[in-house]
Write a protein that holds these residues in place. Structure first.
Motif, PDB file in Angstrom:
ATOM      1  N   GLY A  10       0.836  -1.208   0.000  1.00  0.00           N
ATOM      2  CA  GLY A  10       0.000   0.000   0.000  1.00  0.00           C
ATOM      3  C   GLY A  10       0.866   1.250   0.000  1.00  0.00           C
ATOM      4  N   HIS A  11       0.204   2.403   0.064  1.00  0.00           N
ATOM      5  CA  HIS A  11       0.905   3.693  -0.076  1.00  0.00           C
ATOM      6  C   HIS A  11       2.058   3.849   0.922  1.00  0.00           C
ATOM      7  CE1 HIS A  11      -2.984   4.298  -1.973  1.00  0.00           C
ATOM      8  NE2 HIS A  11      -2.520   5.403  -2.540  1.00  0.00           N
ATOM      9  N   ALA A  12       1.820   3.482   2.181  1.00  0.00           N
ATOM     10  CA  ALA A  12       2.838   3.699   3.220  1.00  0.00           C
ATOM     11  C   ALA A  12       4.041   2.792   2.983  1.00  0.00           C
ATOM     12  CB  ALA A  12       2.238   3.434   4.600  1.00  0.00           C
ATOM     13  N   TYR A  40      -3.281   1.950  -8.541  1.00  0.00           N
ATOM     14  CA  TYR A  40      -3.517   3.237  -7.878  1.00  0.00           C
ATOM     15  C   TYR A  40      -4.989   3.643  -8.037  1.00  0.00           C
ATOM     16  CZ  TYR A  40      -2.947   8.248  -7.005  1.00  0.00           C
ATOM     17  OH  TYR A  40      -3.063   9.527  -6.527  1.00  0.00           O
ATOM     18  N   SER A  41      -5.661   3.872  -6.898  1.00  0.00           N
ATOM     19  CA  SER A  41      -7.104   4.124  -6.963  1.00  0.00           C
ATOM     20  C   SER A  41      -7.454   5.489  -7.544  1.00  0.00           C
ATOM     21  CB  SER A  41      -7.719   3.988  -5.572  1.00  0.00           C
ATOM     22  OG  SER A  41      -7.070   4.855  -4.675  1.00  0.00           O
ATOM     23  N   GLY A  42      -6.509   6.436  -7.496  1.00  0.00           N
ATOM     24  CA  GLY A  42      -6.798   7.789  -8.003  1.00  0.00           C
ATOM     25  C   GLY A  42      -7.226   7.803  -9.464  1.00  0.00           C
ATOM     26  N   THR A  76       0.005 -13.250  -1.091  1.00  0.00           N
ATOM     27  CA  THR A  76      -0.740 -12.507  -0.064  1.00  0.00           C
ATOM     28  C   THR A  76      -0.574 -13.220   1.276  1.00  0.00           C
ATOM     29  OG1 THR A  76      -2.709 -13.748  -0.676  1.00  0.00           O
ATOM     30  CG2 THR A  76      -2.475 -11.549  -1.639  1.00  0.00           C
ATOM     31  N   LEU A  77      -0.923 -12.513   2.322  1.00  0.00           N
ATOM     32  CA  LEU A  77      -0.828 -13.100   3.666  1.00  0.00           C
ATOM     33  C   LEU A  77      -2.022 -14.017   3.898  1.00  0.00           C
ATOM     34  CD1 LEU A  77       0.556 -13.039   6.489  1.00  0.00           C
ATOM     35  CD2 LEU A  77      -1.023 -11.200   7.084  1.00  0.00           C
ATOM     36  N   GLU A  78      -1.745 -15.205   4.407  1.00  0.00           N
ATOM     37  CA  GLU A  78      -2.833 -16.150   4.710  1.00  0.00           C
ATOM     38  C   GLU A  78      -3.087 -16.225   6.204  1.00  0.00           C
ATOM     39  OE1 GLU A  78      -4.348 -19.079   2.499  1.00  0.00           O
ATOM     40  OE2 GLU A  78      -4.336 -17.199   1.361  1.00  0.00           O
ATOM     41  N   GLY A 271      -2.897   2.885   6.851  1.00  0.00           N
ATOM     42  CA  GLY A 271      -3.827   3.075   5.744  1.00  0.00           C
ATOM     43  C   GLY A 271      -5.200   2.520   6.079  1.00  0.00           C
ATOM     44  N   ASP A 272      -5.901   2.062   5.026  1.00  0.00           N
ATOM     45  CA  ASP A 272      -7.289   1.639   5.169  1.00  0.00           C
ATOM     46  C   ASP A 272      -7.485   0.460   6.114  1.00  0.00           C
ATOM     47  OD1 ASP A 272      -7.966   3.540   3.319  1.00  0.00           O
ATOM     48  OD2 ASP A 272      -8.929   2.158   1.911  1.00  0.00           O
ATOM     49  N   CYS A 273      -6.449  -0.371   6.303  1.00  0.00           N
ATOM     50  CA  CYS A 273      -6.646  -1.574   7.122  1.00  0.00           C
ATOM     51  C   CYS A 273      -6.490  -1.284   8.611  1.00  0.00           C
ATOM     52  CB  CYS A 273      -5.726  -2.713   6.679  1.00  0.00           C
ATOM     53  SG  CYS A 273      -4.001  -2.501   7.133  1.00  0.00           S
ATOM     54  N   ILE A 284      -9.245   7.157   2.958  1.00  0.00           N
ATOM     55  CA  ILE A 284      -8.747   7.880   1.782  1.00  0.00           C
ATOM     56  C   ILE A 284      -7.224   7.740   1.745  1.00  0.00           C
ATOM     57  CG2 ILE A 284     -10.620   9.550   1.470  1.00  0.00           C
ATOM     58  CD1 ILE A 284      -9.020  11.532   3.175  1.00  0.00           C
ATOM     59  N   GLY A 285      -6.686   7.868   0.532  1.00  0.00           N
ATOM     60  CA  GLY A 285      -5.277   7.569   0.325  1.00  0.00           C
ATOM     61  C   GLY A 285      -4.318   8.455   1.111  1.00  0.00           C
ATOM     62  N   VAL A 286      -4.750   9.672   1.430  1.00  0.00           N
ATOM     63  CA  VAL A 286      -3.821  10.617   2.054  1.00  0.00           C
ATOM     64  C   VAL A 286      -3.246  10.079   3.368  1.00  0.00           C
ATOM     65  CG1 VAL A 286      -5.579  11.947   3.308  1.00  0.00           C
ATOM     66  CG2 VAL A 286      -3.470  13.053   2.630  1.00  0.00           C
TER      67      VAL A 286
HETATM   68  C1  LIG Z   1     -12.624   3.512  -7.197  1.00  0.00           C
HETATM   69  C2  LIG Z   1     -11.929   4.185  -6.061  1.00  0.00           C
HETATM   70  C3  LIG Z   1     -11.361   5.444  -6.245  1.00  0.00           C
HETATM   71  C4  LIG Z   1     -10.709   6.080  -5.178  1.00  0.00           C
HETATM   72  N1  LIG Z   1     -10.159   7.298  -5.392  1.00  0.00           N
HETATM   73  C5  LIG Z   1      -9.491   7.907  -4.402  1.00  0.00           C
HETATM   74  C6  LIG Z   1      -8.864   9.173  -4.628  1.00  0.00           C
HETATM   75  O1  LIG Z   1      -8.940   9.736  -5.725  1.00  0.00           O
HETATM   76  N2  LIG Z   1      -8.204   9.739  -3.568  1.00  0.00           N
HETATM   77  C7  LIG Z   1      -8.129   9.115  -2.340  1.00  0.00           C
HETATM   78  O2  LIG Z   1      -7.516   9.668  -1.425  1.00  0.00           O
HETATM   79  N3  LIG Z   1      -8.703   7.932  -2.111  1.00  0.00           N
HETATM   80  C8  LIG Z   1      -9.379   7.310  -3.107  1.00  0.00           C
HETATM   81  N4  LIG Z   1      -9.959   6.091  -2.864  1.00  0.00           N
HETATM   82  C9  LIG Z   1      -9.728   5.439  -1.565  1.00  0.00           C
HETATM   83  C10 LIG Z   1      -8.374   4.760  -1.632  1.00  0.00           C
HETATM   84  O3  LIG Z   1      -8.432   3.707  -2.565  1.00  0.00           O
HETATM   85  C11 LIG Z   1      -7.924   4.135  -0.323  1.00  0.00           C
HETATM   86  O4  LIG Z   1      -8.151   4.959   0.757  1.00  0.00           O
HETATM   87  C12 LIG Z   1      -6.406   3.867  -0.425  1.00  0.00           C
HETATM   88  O5  LIG Z   1      -6.112   3.065  -1.538  1.00  0.00           O
HETATM   89  C13 LIG Z   1      -5.919   3.170   0.818  1.00  0.00           C
HETATM   90  O6  LIG Z   1      -4.556   3.005   0.694  1.00  0.00           O
HETATM   91  P1  LIG Z   1      -3.808   1.835   1.433  1.00  0.00           P
HETATM   92  O7  LIG Z   1      -2.374   2.144   1.250  1.00  0.00           O
HETATM   93  O8  LIG Z   1      -4.325   1.663   2.803  1.00  0.00           O
HETATM   94  O9  LIG Z   1      -4.203   0.494   0.655  1.00  0.00           O
HETATM   95  P2  LIG Z   1      -4.238   0.122  -0.880  1.00  0.00           P
HETATM   96  O10 LIG Z   1      -3.914   1.271  -1.748  1.00  0.00           O
HETATM   97  O11 LIG Z   1      -5.548  -0.556  -1.094  1.00  0.00           O
HETATM   98  O12 LIG Z   1      -3.062  -0.947  -1.015  1.00  0.00           O
HETATM   99  C14 LIG Z   1      -3.105  -2.182  -0.341  1.00  0.00           C
HETATM  100  C15 LIG Z   1      -2.317  -3.199  -1.110  1.00  0.00           C
HETATM  101  O13 LIG Z   1      -2.270  -4.407  -0.330  1.00  0.00           O
HETATM  102  C16 LIG Z   1      -2.472  -5.540  -1.181  1.00  0.00           C
HETATM  103  N5  LIG Z   1      -3.055  -6.618  -0.387  1.00  0.00           N
HETATM  104  C17 LIG Z   1      -4.358  -6.810  -0.088  1.00  0.00           C
HETATM  105  N6  LIG Z   1      -4.508  -7.920   0.676  1.00  0.00           N
HETATM  106  C18 LIG Z   1      -3.276  -8.417   0.885  1.00  0.00           C
HETATM  107  C19 LIG Z   1      -2.778  -9.536   1.609  1.00  0.00           C
HETATM  108  N7  LIG Z   1      -3.564 -10.390   2.274  1.00  0.00           N
HETATM  109  N8  LIG Z   1      -1.433  -9.755   1.595  1.00  0.00           N
HETATM  110  C20 LIG Z   1      -0.590  -8.932   0.937  1.00  0.00           C
HETATM  111  N9  LIG Z   1      -1.016  -7.855   0.229  1.00  0.00           N
HETATM  112  C21 LIG Z   1      -2.344  -7.582   0.217  1.00  0.00           C
HETATM  113  C22 LIG Z   1      -3.376  -5.019  -2.277  1.00  0.00           C
HETATM  114  O14 LIG Z   1      -3.235  -5.786  -3.451  1.00  0.00           O
HETATM  115  C23 LIG Z   1      -2.909  -3.575  -2.457  1.00  0.00           C
HETATM  116  O15 LIG Z   1      -1.926  -3.470  -3.450  1.00  0.00           O
HETATM  117  C24 LIG Z   1     -10.634   5.446  -3.898  1.00  0.00           C
HETATM  118  C25 LIG Z   1     -11.199   4.187  -3.720  1.00  0.00           C
HETATM  119  C26 LIG Z   1     -11.837   3.564  -4.776  1.00  0.00           C
HETATM  120  C27 LIG Z   1     -12.440   2.205  -4.553  1.00  0.00           C
END
Ligand SMILES: Cc1cc2nc3c(=O)[nH]c(=O)nc-3n(C[C@H](O)[C@H](O)[C@H](O)COP(=O)(O)OP(=O)(O)OC[C@H]3O[C@@H](n4cnc5c(N)ncnc54)[C@H](O)[C@@H]3O)c2cc1C
Length: 367
Positions: A10-12, A40-42, A76-78, A271-273, A284-286
């Motif tokens: 993820g982003h971090a 990238y969700s953006g 992925t993590l199981e 992040g989101d998790c 959100i991604g920020v």
């Molecule tokens: C369609 C859409 C558009 C969006 N647009 C925006 C936007 O424009 N701006 C914004 O701020 N937010 C946006 N968001 C929200 C944004 O997607 C999330 O808040 C952001 O991606 C979270 O970042 P993260 O780093 O926590 O995780 P993620 O970016 O989701 O990255 C997590 C990574 O972990 C991997 N992963 C998952 N499960 C496992 C596992 N078990 N083992 C190992 N790896 C794993 C995934 O494949 C992924 O690559 C959007 C969301 C959606 C659905």
């Protein structure tokens, strides 16, 4: 050496991977367990609607890890055993760690609906990659009717984007609440309402969806609405895996301001998790982006026996919805800006971020 296992790119974690040399010099051996690609969700809505090509938002994680000397484990993590500190991967590998960090994103929260497996989900993003293909298939017959369920930011982005596709006959946006875009400033909500009307989107508010099947959805009052393709965009929740691991629930892994698990100093979540206990954070991604440098400093500080840094979330964040056909809506707090300017700004921000993690891209300045 201290074994650091990063789970999810993820982003971090992308930020940390790029600074592995600093961690290695401090005494870490860095492992990354992740799928080969990060999407990238953006730019996801634009790609899903066919407005941008599919490779635009993709980062090759394996290559990035290789360039920075990270031991990459594709998968992925199981499961994990927190007592023996061993993680098991989808490929059956057993990885031991001293410090574990989770950055695995989110999934769509079905909000109690019964959802057929063929229904597309906006998260994980792999669910959206099929949308363009499905729409092209339906278009070969008579043109598709698409239902987007959920009138939040993602649902609005998708519905307005899809409505400009020529091969779609009808876009329907279904929302359980009284309005779509409930979190937007009122003026911005009205502006989007006019845009959706001008593009012929059939907006249905106050419809509590009970089940979504392959060809129709059914609301709690029995109303049925047909579709060729349905997309679920009802908000994000932490992956169910976290509850299975005993590390959290649908709200995420509970973390302190230091981003460490509430009971386990050696486990971080970002992040989101993560569920940030000092105060709820929107998914959100920020937050993932800004938590990367905090994790990096924390990892260094713990080896030096220094106090760990804390995450101080921004009070307001800029978000830009790409609405298709060359326009976007930028929102920060109660301020908003609609038109082609916000889209140019969004493309600039997205491209700059993506370039950072592509081979040969510039190393970003620390925040
Ligand atoms: C369609 C859409 C558009 C969006 N647009 C925006 C936007 O424009 N701006 C914004 O701020 N937010 C946006 N968001 C929200 C944004 O997607 C999330 O808040 C952001 O991606 C979270 O970042 P993260 O780093 O926590 O995780 P993620 O970016 O989701 O990255 C997590 C990574 O972990 C991997 N992963 C998952 N499960 C496992 C596992 N078990 N083992 C190992 N790896 C794993 C995934 O494949 C992924 O690559 C959007 C969301 C959606 C659905």
């Amino acid at each position: 050496m201290t074994a650091l296992l990063l789970v999810g790119a993820g982003h971090a974690h992308l930020h940390v991977v790029q600074r592995t040399d600093e961690l290695a010099a401090a005494g870490y051996r860095v492992h990354l367990l992740a799928p080969r690609h990060f999407d990238y969700s953006g730019v996801a809505s634009a790609i899903a609607a066919g407005a941008l090509s599919s490779g635009v938002g993709r980062i090759n994680v394996r290559e990035l890890a290789g360039v920075h000397g990270v031991e990459f484990h594709e998968g992925t993590l199981e499961s994990i055993d927190p007592e023996t500190r061993i993680a098991v991967t989808s490929e059956g590998a057993h990885l031991s760690y001293d410090v574990l960090s989770l950055n695995i994103g989110s999934v769509v929260d079905p909000c109690g609906m019964r959802v057929h497996p063929a229904v597309l989900r906006v998260k994980p993003l792999s669910g959206l990659t099929d949308l363009d293909v499905r729409l092209r298939e339906s278009a070969r017959h008579s043109g598709a009717t698409v239902t987007v369920v959920g009138g939040g930011a993602t649902g609005l982005e998708l519905a307005s984007h899809l409505a400009v596709r020529r091969d779609i006959v009808q876009v329907r946006l279904v929302e359980s609440g009284p309005v779509v875009g409930a979190d937007l400033p009122i003026g911005a909500r009205r502006r989007i309402g006019r845009l959706l009307a001008a593009r012929g989107v059939d907006v249905r508010t106050g419809c509590v969806v009970r089940e979504i099947n392959q060809r129709q959805l059914v609301c709690s009052d029995g109303t049925a609405m047909p579709h060729d393709v349905a997309v679920l965009a009802t908000g994000l929740a932490a992956p169910p895996l976290l509850a299975e691991l005993g590390l959290g629930n649908e709200n995420g892994v509970p973390v302190r301001a230091t981003l460490q698990h509430v009971d386990r100093d050696e486990i971080y979540a970002l992040g989101d998790c993560a569920r940030f206990l000092p105060g709820p954070l929107p998914r959100i991604g920020v937050h993932g982006v800004r938590q990367g440098p905090v994790l990096q400093r924390s990892l260094l500080a713990r080896l030096r026996g220094e106090p760990l840094p804390v995450y101080d979330p921004p009070r307001r964040a800029l978000s830009i919805l790409d609405l298709g056909d060359g326009v976007a809506l930028a929102v920060r707090g109660r301020w908003w800006w609609y038109g082609s300017g916000p889209l140019r700004l969004k493309r600039f921000i997205d491209r700059r971020w993506l370039r950072t993690y592509r081979e040969g891209g510039p190393t970003p300045r620390p925040e």
